[in-house]
Design a protein around this motif. Structure first.
Motif, PDB file in Angstrom:
ATOM      1  N   VAL A   1       0.856  -1.173   0.000  1.00  0.00           N
ATOM      2  CA  VAL A   1       0.000   0.000   0.000  1.00  0.00           C
ATOM      3  C   VAL A   1       0.896   1.227   0.000  1.00  0.00           C
ATOM      4  N   PHE A   2       0.634   2.170  -0.902  1.00  0.00           N
ATOM      5  CA  PHE A   2       1.493   3.345  -0.982  1.00  0.00           C
ATOM      6  C   PHE A   2       0.641   4.589  -1.183  1.00  0.00           C
ATOM      7  N   GLY A   3       1.166   5.722  -0.679  1.00  0.00           N
ATOM      8  CA  GLY A   3       0.472   6.998  -0.790  1.00  0.00           C
ATOM      9  C   GLY A   3       0.784   7.878   0.396  1.00  0.00           C
ATOM     10  N   THR A   4      -0.091   8.850   0.663  1.00  0.00           N
ATOM     11  CA  THR A   4       0.051   9.672   1.857  1.00  0.00           C
ATOM     12  C   THR A   4      -0.372   8.855   3.070  1.00  0.00           C
ATOM     13  N   GLY A   5      -0.126   9.397   4.265  1.00  0.00           N
ATOM     14  CA  GLY A   5      -0.436   8.654   5.480  1.00  0.00           C
ATOM     15  C   GLY A   5      -1.862   8.160   5.537  1.00  0.00           C
ATOM     16  N   VAL A   6      -2.839   9.055   5.324  1.00  0.00           N
ATOM     17  CA  VAL A   6      -4.243   8.680   5.422  1.00  0.00           C
ATOM     18  C   VAL A   6      -4.602   7.664   4.349  1.00  0.00           C
ATOM     19  N   ASP A   7      -4.106   7.888   3.115  1.00  0.00           N
ATOM     20  CA  ASP A   7      -4.412   6.950   2.039  1.00  0.00           C
ATOM     21  C   ASP A   7      -3.849   5.558   2.324  1.00  0.00           C
ATOM     22  N   VAL A   8      -2.657   5.510   2.926  1.00  0.00           N
ATOM     23  CA  VAL A   8      -2.043   4.220   3.239  1.00  0.00           C
ATOM     24  C   VAL A   8      -2.883   3.469   4.258  1.00  0.00           C
ATOM     25  N   TRP A   9      -3.345   4.146   5.305  1.00  0.00           N
ATOM     26  CA  TRP A   9      -4.128   3.456   6.336  1.00  0.00           C
ATOM     27  C   TRP A   9      -5.472   3.005   5.785  1.00  0.00           C
ATOM     28  N   ARG A  10      -6.052   3.792   4.859  1.00  0.00           N
ATOM     29  CA  ARG A  10      -7.313   3.371   4.241  1.00  0.00           C
ATOM     30  C   ARG A  10      -7.081   2.127   3.377  1.00  0.00           C
ATOM     31  N   GLY A  11      -6.013   2.142   2.593  1.00  0.00           N
ATOM     32  CA  GLY A  11      -5.705   0.982   1.768  1.00  0.00           C
ATOM     33  C   GLY A  11      -5.371  -0.241   2.598  1.00  0.00           C
ATOM     34  N   LEU A  12      -4.670  -0.029   3.733  1.00  0.00           N
ATOM     35  CA  LEU A  12      -4.352  -1.152   4.613  1.00  0.00           C
ATOM     36  C   LEU A  12      -5.623  -1.739   5.204  1.00  0.00           C
ATOM     37  N   GLY A  13      -6.583  -0.883   5.549  1.00  0.00           N
ATOM     38  CA  GLY A  13      -7.855  -1.384   6.062  1.00  0.00           C
ATOM     39  C   GLY A  13      -8.547  -2.281   5.059  1.00  0.00           C
ATOM     40  N   PHE A  14      -8.562  -1.860   3.790  1.00  0.00           N
ATOM     41  CA  PHE A  14      -9.183  -2.688   2.752  1.00  0.00           C
ATOM     42  C   PHE A  14      -8.430  -4.004   2.588  1.00  0.00           C
ATOM     43  N   ALA A  15      -7.104  -3.929   2.466  1.00  0.00           N
ATOM     44  CA  ALA A  15      -6.305  -5.132   2.219  1.00  0.00           C
ATOM     45  C   ALA A  15      -6.428  -6.125   3.367  1.00  0.00           C
ATOM     46  N   THR A  16      -6.437  -5.625   4.596  1.00  0.00           N
ATOM     47  CA  THR A  16      -6.543  -6.520   5.747  1.00  0.00           C
ATOM     48  C   THR A  16      -7.919  -7.166   5.805  1.00  0.00           C
ATOM     49  N   ALA A  17      -8.955  -6.378   5.560  1.00  0.00           N
ATOM     50  CA  ALA A  17     -10.313  -6.932   5.582  1.00  0.00           C
ATOM     51  C   ALA A  17     -10.501  -7.963   4.480  1.00  0.00           C
ATOM     52  N   ALA A  18      -9.901  -7.734   3.315  1.00  0.00           N
ATOM     53  CA  ALA A  18     -10.034  -8.679   2.216  1.00  0.00           C
ATOM     54  C   ALA A  18      -9.457 -10.042   2.580  1.00  0.00           C
ATOM     55  N   ALA A  19      -8.437 -10.039   3.431  1.00  0.00           N
ATOM     56  CA  ALA A  19      -7.789 -11.295   3.820  1.00  0.00           C
ATOM     57  C   ALA A  19      -8.265 -11.827   5.154  1.00  0.00           C
TER      58      ALA A  19
END
Length: 745
Positions: free
Chosen positions: A80-98
């Motif tokens: 997951v890459f981007g600004t701080g907020v974008d990274v945490w949002r993307g991490l939330g999606f990726a973690t939930a997907a798994a």
């Protein structure tokens, strides 16, 4: 002693020594991942499950393409890459997907709501948990977070809910339920669940048994490798036992605890810089308790292990710093008088799906216990729970990382850290209570150790020998130093360490901790010749071929329970609490047994030889009952097996092999460097080279809970066999690379 009492105590001890692993399925033991039902669903449920798996996977793949800054490699590792907020949002999606179902189970377990999803089998667990009020205190903690941390939790929750709008994990189709949205308070519940695993709320009751003096730490090995000796520990244990004669319930069995971490300075390695090793041990399941991720935050790459549901890396590395965490046995709780604080609520709550109710009385300072006292516990304190450790992702030096740890709220842990400039350090992460009050130790008074002269830092849940400014120890009621002693001895044996060698240390299965007890039991086990022969034949290890260890470990835990019963805390019947174990005084306990002082003899026994013979006989009879007539001769690997349970495997017996890996023989025991006890073991193993930013790691199973994903069990063979994967720092997003598979780092 009655047969029923004996069997009950043996069953409790056996669950933690690993010897009930073979009988786990028949016994329907709770899964470490939040509850397990053995009630099979109709045959059509398997068809529903398979269809839901395919449907979920297709929808997640489509939705992932719409998430900015998210890539996934063939092993299921997200970048997951981007600004701080974008990274945490993307991490939330990726973690939930798994891992969404796993995240849901943890938040429900913490809140006392597991039975709502998994059925009435877990109502008793909920009834014990609900009065602690985690859900209420989680809301108070969220309200007190800083603006930047709240923004981070909001973004993470948005990512999780973005996944939920696109797809529902297959487990919910089987259960016929819909998942609830993720809220910032749910991330707090996940942290509180970790608090409950890693802290000891009843330790203040234990301290009272030692006449208002600190609990003795016994013999030990300190943080920087120096030997520690409490010269009067045995005397104080003897005096406390004599003073408490005439009552008490059994202390709990030796706990399954085992996180290890160490840092070697450059002059102890062959790589031109420091090396850091960390293996975090937790209850295991399918999938595992940790999730490996790659992040690039504002163009700064990092990678490591996250706790599903929490936007932070508990262990990992960036281009400058590598870090790891182990449990710190610190002071986190105290009982306050009944009138200590005003009430937040006093209500009766119904357990959904049952006719049971529980009373929930919560004060500002903590839950009101059945005796009217108030539990002051850092897990419930807005000043002691936050998400400051997320800043480790962008730390640039050892001093900065240690300062982050000292000022962050978390379950008390030892942060071990090394950087590319060659510095090493240690600091407590998480807030501790002062020794003489219910107040928190000020962050400015929290100690740290930087660049020790020994060139060595070892934290393995032992007494660290580190003091607060008031002279009180940072650690209290620590665990035996057997692992720290063994790790230190191995690390001192050479000064040219490389990552491959350190990975080997993490798999060390020496079990010399039990040697004094093997001699004591064998001396008095003449009534059980086969059991005595097994004790005498034991090779001193917890290797898969070691014979006699299961008998020895069970007899040892039974002896501990009986001898230390007078010191048991008066916490039986208190929701969520168990008496502390006093396990750090095992050497002293063996010394007292050798003295054969009749005044310390457990009630109901006529002599010390008869007592020790009884321990062996009771353990042997129990093992024979569950393992057969040749139980004493079985190798350790036959009884100590990896049990990576999935909570729905019992409901889907025809798919059990798909969603839950088979039991695999494991080396290690509760007192070896490689801690392994059935459903408990290494959630990850990692060696880091800070100068290179490279990790060598493995973890049980794989990344995802999707059984159809190739990464579902991708690392299980590596984890069992001691192999590592080389994981370089994330590359530029446009050229994300695959991790290299290597037989050894």
């Amino acid at each position: 002693m009655s047969a029923r009492r004996t069997v009950g105590r043996l069953g409790a001890a056996a669950r933690l020594t690993g010897v009930r692993a073979l009988a786990a399925a028949a016994a329907g033991l709770d899964s470490a991942v939040g509850g397990r039902s053995t009630a099979a669903l109709p045959a059509g449920a398997e068809i529903v499950a398979l269809a839901a798996m395919h449907r979920f996977r297709a929808r997640v793949d489509a939705a992932r393409r719409r998430v900015p800054g998210l890539r996934l490699d063939r092993h299921g590792i997200p970048h997951v890459f981007g600004t701080g907020v974008d990274v945490w949002r993307g991490l939330g999606f990726a973690t939930a997907a798994a891992r969404l179902f796993q995240m849901d189970l943890v938040r429900r377990r913490a809140a006392g709501r597991s039975s709502e999803l998994l059925g009435p089998d877990l109502a008793e667990q909920d009834a014990r948990q609900r009065p602690l009020g985690f859900a209420c205190y989680a809301e108070r903690i969220v309200a007190a977070l800083s603006a930047d941390q709240r923004q981070m939790l909001d973004a993470y929750a948005e990512g999780v809910n973005q996944l939920l709008r696109a797809a529902v994990p297959w487990e919910y189709a089987v259960l016929g339920r819909a998942p609830e949205p993720w809220r910032p308070a749910d991330s707090v519940l996940v942290v509180q669940d970790l608090f409950q695993q890693l802290t000891d709320p009843a330790v203040d009751s234990l301290e009272a048994a030692f006449a208002d003096a600190p609990v003795p730490h016994g013999r030990g090995t300190g943080l920087t490798g120096e030997p520690l000796t409490d010269a009067v520990a045995a005397d104080r244990l003897r005096a406390a036992l004599r003073g408490a004669r005439g009552g008490g319930a059994p202390v709990p069995p030796e706990p399954a605890v085992g996180s290890n971490g160490w840092v070697l300075a450059a002059d102890r390695t062959a790589v031109g810089g420091p090396l850091l090793a960390n293996d975090i041990h937790l209850p295991l399941g399918s999938p595992g308790p940790l999730f490996f991720v790659r992040l690039t935050v504002d163009a700064r790459p990092a990678h490591g292990f996250a706790l599903p549901g929490v936007p932070a890396l508990v262990a990992g590395a960036n281009a400058d710093v590598s870090w790891g965490l182990t449990r710190l046995c610190g002071r986190t709780a105290r009982r306050l008088p009944a009138a200590a604080a005003p009430l937040l609520c006093d209500r009766t709550e119904e357990l959904a799906g049952t006719n049971r109710t529980v009373r929930v009385r919560l004060a500002v300072a903590g839950p009101v216990l059945p005796d009217g006292s108030v539990l002051r516990w850092t897990a419930l304190d807005p000043e002691a729970v936050d998400f400051g450790l997320a800043r480790l992702v962008t730390a640039r030096s050892v001093p900065e990382a240690c300062e982050i740890a000292r000022t962050s709220g978390a379950p008390p842990t030892s942060l071990l850290v090394a950087d590319a400039a060659g510095r090493t350090g240690w600091a407590p992460a998480g807030r501790l209570l002062a020794a003489d009050s219910e107040k928190l130790v000020p962050a400015a008074d929290v100690p740290q150790v930087l660049d020790p002269d020994s060139g060595l830092l070892v934290a393995a849940n032992q007494d660290l020998g580190v003091l607060l400014p008031d002279g009180s120890p940072v650690t209290v009621n620590a665990y035996p130093d057997a692992r720290a002693r063994r790790i230190t001895a191995l690390l001192d044996s050479r000064r040219d360490w490389r990552p491959a060698g350190l990975f080997g240390v993490q798999y060390d299965a020496d079990a010399a901790f039990f040697r004094p007890w093997a001699e004591l039991f064998a001396r008095h086990a003449h009534s059980r010749p086969r059991a005595r022969a097994a004790l005498l034949a034991w090779d001193g290890t917890a290797g898969t071929g070691a014979r006699g260890l299961h008998l020895l470990a069970l007899a040892h835990d039974l002896a501990r329970q009986e001898i230390l019963a007078p010191l048991s805390a008066s916490s039986s019947g208190t929701p969520g609490l168990t008496p502390p174990s006093l396990s750090g005084l095992d050497d002293e306990l063996a010394e007292l047994v050798r003295e054969e002082d009749p005044s310390l003899l457990p009630a109901g026994h006529t002599s010390w030889p008869a007592f020790l013979s009884w321990c062996v006989e009771a353990a042997d009879r129990y093992l024979t009952q569950i393992l057969g007539p040749n139980a004493a001769d079985l190798p350790w690997g036959r009884v100590n097996r990896a049990r990576l349970r999935h909570p729905l495997a019992g409901r889907l017996p025809r798919l059990a092999r798909l969603i839950e890996p088979p039991g695999t023989p494991l080396a290690g025991c509760t007192q070896s460097v490689s801690v392994a006890a059935g459903g408990f073991g290494a959630a990850m193993r990692m060696v880091a080279d800070p100068a290179a930013g490279t990790l060598w790691a493995n973890w049980p199973g794989g990344q995802t809970a999707d059984p159809l994903d190739p990464g579902h069990r991708a690392l299980l063979a590596d984890w069992v066999g001691g192999r590592a994967r080389r994981l370089p720092l994330p590359a530029e997003p446009s050229t994300v690379t695959e991790p290299d598979r290597t037989g050894a780092p």
